[in-house]
Design a protein around this motif. Structure first.
Motif, PDB file in Angstrom:
ATOM      1  N   SER A  74       9.585   7.538   0.978  1.00 38.28           N
ATOM      2  CA  SER A  74       8.452   7.302   0.091  1.00 38.28           C
ATOM      3  C   SER A  74       6.929   7.673   0.600  1.00 38.28           C
ATOM      4  CB  SER A  74       8.497   5.873  -0.493  1.00 38.28           C
ATOM      5  OG  SER A  74       8.062   4.857   0.515  1.00 38.28           O
ATOM      6  N   ASN A  75       7.061   8.153   2.060  1.00 36.57           N
ATOM      7  CA  ASN A  75       5.663   8.587   2.648  1.00 36.57           C
ATOM      8  C   ASN A  75       6.158   9.515   3.525  1.00 36.57           C
ATOM      9  OD1 ASN A  75       5.686   7.056   4.937  1.00 36.57           O
ATOM     10  ND2 ASN A  75       5.629   5.265   3.364  1.00 36.57           N
ATOM     11  N   ASP A  76       4.971  10.183   4.182  1.00 38.28           N
ATOM     12  CA  ASP A  76       5.080  11.158   5.011  1.00 38.28           C
ATOM     13  C   ASP A  76       5.473  10.830   6.442  1.00 38.28           C
ATOM     14  OD1 ASP A  76       4.948  13.767   3.879  1.00 38.28           O
ATOM     15  OD2 ASP A  76       2.815  13.597   3.582  1.00 38.28           O
ATOM     16  N   ARG A  77       4.998   9.469   6.718  1.00 38.06           N
ATOM     17  CA  ARG A  77       5.092   8.757   8.141  1.00 38.06           C
ATOM     18  C   ARG A  77       6.592   8.280   8.222  1.00 38.06           C
ATOM     19  NH1 ARG A  77       2.330   2.862   9.747  1.00 38.06           N
ATOM     20  NH2 ARG A  77       3.502   2.594  11.678  1.00 38.06           N
ATOM     21  N   SER A  78       7.223   7.625   7.265  1.00 39.47           N
ATOM     22  CA  SER A  78       8.571   7.238   7.181  1.00 39.47           C
ATOM     23  C   SER A  78       9.418   8.358   7.132  1.00 39.47           C
ATOM     24  CB  SER A  78       9.039   6.533   5.941  1.00 39.47           C
ATOM     25  OG  SER A  78       9.024   7.155   4.535  1.00 39.47           O
ATOM     26  N   ARG A  79       9.100   9.782   6.487  1.00 38.88           N
ATOM     27  CA  ARG A  79      10.047  10.897   6.687  1.00 38.88           C
ATOM     28  C   ARG A  79      10.068  11.408   8.005  1.00 38.88           C
ATOM     29  NH1 ARG A  79       8.610  16.584   3.353  1.00 38.88           N
ATOM     30  NH2 ARG A  79      10.595  17.690   4.180  1.00 38.88           N
ATOM     31  N   LEU A  95      11.548   3.552 -15.107  1.00 35.74           N
ATOM     32  CA  LEU A  95      11.818   5.061 -14.609  1.00 35.74           C
ATOM     33  C   LEU A  95      12.026   5.214 -13.063  1.00 35.74           C
ATOM     34  CD1 LEU A  95      11.413   7.879 -15.629  1.00 35.74           C
ATOM     35  CD2 LEU A  95       8.934   7.620 -15.361  1.00 35.74           C
ATOM     36  N   ILE A  96      11.462   4.426 -12.205  1.00 39.14           N
ATOM     37  CA  ILE A  96      11.702   4.848 -10.988  1.00 39.14           C
ATOM     38  C   ILE A  96      13.282   4.255 -10.690  1.00 39.14           C
ATOM     39  CG2 ILE A  96      11.347   2.492 -10.144  1.00 39.14           C
ATOM     40  CD1 ILE A  96      10.480   5.567  -8.212  1.00 39.14           C
ATOM     41  N   ALA A  97      13.668   3.427 -11.268  1.00 42.78           N
ATOM     42  CA  ALA A  97      15.379   3.205 -11.113  1.00 42.78           C
ATOM     43  C   ALA A  97      16.300   4.203 -11.777  1.00 42.78           C
ATOM     44  CB  ALA A  97      15.554   1.771 -11.786  1.00 42.78           C
ATOM     45  N   ASP A 149       0.981  -1.129  -0.069  1.00 41.80           N
ATOM     46  CA  ASP A 149       0.056  -0.023  -0.011  1.00 41.80           C
ATOM     47  C   ASP A 149       0.922   1.271   0.042  1.00 41.80           C
ATOM     48  OD1 ASP A 149      -2.534  -1.275   0.040  1.00 41.80           O
ATOM     49  OD2 ASP A 149      -2.386  -1.640   2.287  1.00 41.80           O
ATOM     50  N   ASP A 150       2.005   1.100  -0.160  1.00 42.71           N
ATOM     51  CA  ASP A 150       3.084   2.170  -0.121  1.00 42.71           C
ATOM     52  C   ASP A 150       2.584   3.272  -1.530  1.00 42.71           C
ATOM     53  OD1 ASP A 150       5.768   3.554   0.615  1.00 42.71           O
ATOM     54  OD2 ASP A 150       5.868   3.122  -1.250  1.00 42.71           O
ATOM     55  N   PRO A 151       2.683   4.365  -1.418  1.00 37.55           N
ATOM     56  CA  PRO A 151       2.451   5.386  -2.577  1.00 37.55           C
ATOM     57  C   PRO A 151       3.295   5.083  -3.796  1.00 37.55           C
ATOM     58  CG  PRO A 151       2.424   6.611  -0.420  1.00 37.55           C
ATOM     59  CD  PRO A 151       3.053   5.495  -0.261  1.00 37.55           C
ATOM     60  N   LEU A 190       7.433  12.218  -9.000  1.00 33.23           N
ATOM     61  CA  LEU A 190       7.049  11.040  -9.787  1.00 33.23           C
ATOM     62  C   LEU A 190       6.072  11.431 -10.726  1.00 33.23           C
ATOM     63  CD1 LEU A 190       7.238   7.800  -7.739  1.00 33.23           C
ATOM     64  CD2 LEU A 190       9.165   8.844  -9.072  1.00 33.23           C
ATOM     65  N   PRO A 191       6.211  11.332 -12.248  1.00 34.42           N
ATOM     66  CA  PRO A 191       5.090  11.804 -13.143  1.00 34.42           C
ATOM     67  C   PRO A 191       3.938  11.353 -12.672  1.00 34.42           C
ATOM     68  CG  PRO A 191       6.915  11.184 -14.217  1.00 34.42           C
ATOM     69  CD  PRO A 191       7.369  10.800 -12.814  1.00 34.42           C
ATOM     70  N   ASP A 192       3.017  12.357 -12.525  1.00 35.96           N
ATOM     71  CA  ASP A 192       1.344  11.852 -12.044  1.00 35.96           C
ATOM     72  C   ASP A 192       1.518  10.827 -10.711  1.00 35.96           C
ATOM     73  OD1 ASP A 192       0.330  13.382 -14.475  1.00 35.96           O
ATOM     74  OD2 ASP A 192       0.793  11.781 -15.802  1.00 35.96           O
ATOM     75  N   GLY A 193       2.474  11.140 -10.135  1.00 38.29           N
ATOM     76  CA  GLY A 193       2.356  10.174  -8.934  1.00 38.29           C
ATOM     77  C   GLY A 193       2.802  10.912  -7.807  1.00 38.29           C
ATOM     78  N   PRO A 194       3.110  10.016  -6.668  1.00 33.32           N
ATOM     79  CA  PRO A 194       3.375  10.613  -5.345  1.00 33.32           C
ATOM     80  C   PRO A 194       5.025  11.444  -5.272  1.00 33.32           C
ATOM     81  CG  PRO A 194       3.871   8.357  -5.465  1.00 33.32           C
ATOM     82  CD  PRO A 194       3.381   8.562  -6.597  1.00 33.32           C
ATOM     83  N   THR A 195       5.163  12.004  -4.289  1.00 35.95           N
ATOM     84  CA  THR A 195       6.668  12.649  -4.223  1.00 35.95           C
ATOM     85  C   THR A 195       7.486  11.685  -3.453  1.00 35.95           C
ATOM     86  OG1 THR A 195       5.479  14.984  -4.507  1.00 35.95           O
ATOM     87  CG2 THR A 195       7.845  14.571  -3.139  1.00 35.95           C
ATOM     88  N   MET A 196       8.826  11.777  -3.629  1.00 37.30           N
ATOM     89  CA  MET A 196       9.831  11.062  -2.712  1.00 37.30           C
ATOM     90  C   MET A 196      10.823  11.991  -2.288  1.00 37.30           C
ATOM     91  SD  MET A 196      10.622   7.725  -5.060  1.00 37.30           S
ATOM     92  CE  MET A 196      11.417   6.867  -3.687  1.00 37.30           C
ATOM     93  N   TRP A 197      11.370  11.857  -0.965  1.00 35.68           N
ATOM     94  CA  TRP A 197      12.217  13.055  -0.259  1.00 35.68           C
ATOM     95  C   TRP A 197      13.671  12.362   0.030  1.00 35.68           C
ATOM     96  CZ3 TRP A 197       7.068  12.068   1.165  1.00 35.68           C
ATOM     97  CH2 TRP A 197       6.231  13.309   0.632  1.00 35.68           C
TER      98      TRP A 197
END
Length: 201
Positions: A163-168, A107-109, A26-28, A185-192
């Motif tokens: 990959s999500n606010d909780r882990s950040r 693309l993610i790689a 369920d990770d973004p 990510l294009p049309d997707g979530p943000t990674m920090w």
């Protein structure tokens, strides 16, 4: 009471893959790479297997003794210059091994390789996964602290992408700071991307 941790061996591969598959369903970012629950449940484990194999070959996997949490670490030398051609070839290989028709696997790689810091040796936390029923118990922190304590002793930085606010938030508590350049990510979530300087002992 402390958390017993050991280094995973080749015989632990399936356990690690299963654990990562469950933890990241369920990770973004996983949901972006594999859109649609049915598709993700049938395919996601292949990417987790590929990541596990890469880290077992070139890094190490820390595993809680009860098999409910694991952390994949890849030591990165100072002379790793982030060669874009090599990173591109690796990204293509991963897509072909995991899901040849899914461009997002490649693309993610590519995107994470492009933002990876170069020029300084560091420990790279590739992934950390905790069984869903054990999340929130401090297992992730315990796994990371063991390595971060060694980083402090050796004067070694550490790096990861949240990959999500909780882990950040968890990583910030452990001394990581956002680098200031998010990966959208294009049309997707943000990674920090996050970096941690070794603490002075």
């Amino acid at each position: 009471m402390g958390v017993a941790i050991r280094t995973a061996k080749e015989g632990d591969r399936e356990l690690v893959v299963r654990l990562l598959d469950q933890a990241f369903q369920d990770d973004p970012v996983s949901s972006w790479v594999f859109p649609g629950e049915e598709y993700r449940r049938s395919t996601h484990h292949r990417l987790m297997a590929e990541f596990t194999d890469i880290v077992l070959a070139d890094g190490y996997v820390d595993l809680t003794e009860d098999g409910t949490a694991c952390a994949l670490w890849l030591p990165t030398p100072a002379d790793d210059d982030g060669d874009p051609d090599a990173a591109g070839d690796e990204a293509v290989r991963i897509r072909e091994a995991v899901d040849p028709a899914n461009e997002r696997v490649e693309l993610i790689a590519r995107l994470t390789a492009e933002i990876h810091p170069v020029g300084r040796a560091h420990e790279y936390l590739w992934m950390i996964g905790v069984a869903p029923e054990r999340q929130g118990e401090g297992l992730g922190s315990a796994l990371m602290s063991a390595v971060l304590d060694r980083c402090d002793q050796e004067g070694l930085p550490a790096y990861l992408e949240a990959s999500n606010d909780r882990s950040r938030v968890l990583y910030e508590r452990l001394g990581f700071s956002f680098t200031g350049l998010p990966l959208r990510l294009p049309d997707g979530p943000t990674m920090w991307p996050m970096w941690r300087e070794p603490r002075q002992l």
